[in-house]
Scaffold this active site. Sequence first.
Site, PDB file in Angstrom:
ATOM      1  CE  LYS A   1     -16.178 -19.710  44.716  1.00  0.00           C
ATOM      2  NZ  LYS A   1     -14.489 -18.996  45.770  1.00  0.00           N
TER       3      LYS A   1
ATOM      4  CE  LYS B   1      -8.018 -17.149  43.217  1.00  0.00           C
ATOM      5  NZ  LYS B   1      -7.634 -17.192  43.941  1.00  0.00           N
TER       6      LYS B   1
ATOM      7  CE  LYS C   1      -9.816 -23.815  48.694  1.00  0.00           C
ATOM      8  NZ  LYS C   1      -8.968 -22.748  48.069  1.00  0.00           N
TER       9      LYS C   1
END
Length: 334
Positions: free
Chosen positions: A196, A199, A114
């Site tokens: 992965k 969303k 992130k």
Amino acid sequence: MSDKKTLFSAVQPSGIPTIGNYVGAISNFVKLQDEYNCIYSIADLHCLTVRQDPASLRKATQELLALYIACGVDPEKSIMFVQSHVPAHAELTWVLNTMTYPGELNRMTQYKDKSRSHADNVNIGLMDYPVLMASDILLYNTAVVPIGADQKQHIELTRDLAIRFNSRYSDTFVVPEPIIPKYGARIMSLADPTKKMSKSDENVNAFVSMYDDTDTIIRKFKRAVTDSDTKIYFDPENKAGISNLLTIYSVFSGVSIEDAVKEFDGKGYGDFKIKVGEAVAEGLKPISDKRLALLKDKAYLDGIMVKGAESAFRIARKTLSKVYRKVGLYSPER
Ligand code: ATP
Ligand code: LTN
């Protein structure tokens, strides 16, 4: 409370949940409801670690509660609540922060990923995310935590913190175990099966959201990236795309992976992809219908939220008081 063990898990209202969230987490929330005392949170405080549009976050919070219920989480059996409605989560985080080392947090895979994908907003909350998650879990004497494979490292840190606290003071926290599904713990992106499904992917064709309609779902599966071979078999390492589709098909159709492989033996990729899309669309339709109906009854959803927060608050406050006392915070007689 019964003598069943406690289960805790959460999903962030950080956008529209994908079938990855459903397969890796929410579908198991439903399956485990009778075996454990279940507590399911909507992790809105975690969302703040990434910049959010405030109105969208508020909406996504209500929608996630409706989705939990539409998927089959039963408010009569399980507690559902919003993380920010129970202040003990942030309060325990503070105490656990004083027992966590920077090195433990900056080696976390999710933090590293992130930090890269949100390079303009690498904030302390993003780094501290796993400590808030540990607090979520430890407040409720949680024995088990159903999660997807990407969260395993965070559960390991939670266990380390629980053991550290227990040995520094005295036995206080239950040391939790993860429950990671054998298949479907890591549903991969439809655009890049080495990544992965997420969303927050900017490519909308990379994921199937829980709110997509039948045509969109089938179109996305038709475009799913696979390989240049023609055989359908399960081999996640060498045939990541096809194995991902087989896993998704198996979960949504209830057919085992072995039987699915037999069913598609000799069939082309094109037909296979359409069949996977149809199975997913069929599985999601009743969930969508129920979710949309629930969203029309805001008073009902708010009622569940308020009741859930009250139940969670009672359990969390007890643990937090114990922690405050053990670390030496003074509490006056009342
Ligand atoms: P974001 O993309 O915003 O980081 P996320 O979907 O990774 O969010 P959460 O919404 O908090 O994160 O995930 C909730 C649960 O869904 C977790 O248990 C997580 O492990 C699981 N999960 C997320 N993505 C997948 C996936 N692709 N396959 C299986 N499980 C998943
Ligand atoms: N970090 C989790 C969501 C989450 C969670 C939790 C999961 C927040 N608190 C407690 C299990 C237990 C994620 O999946 N991204």
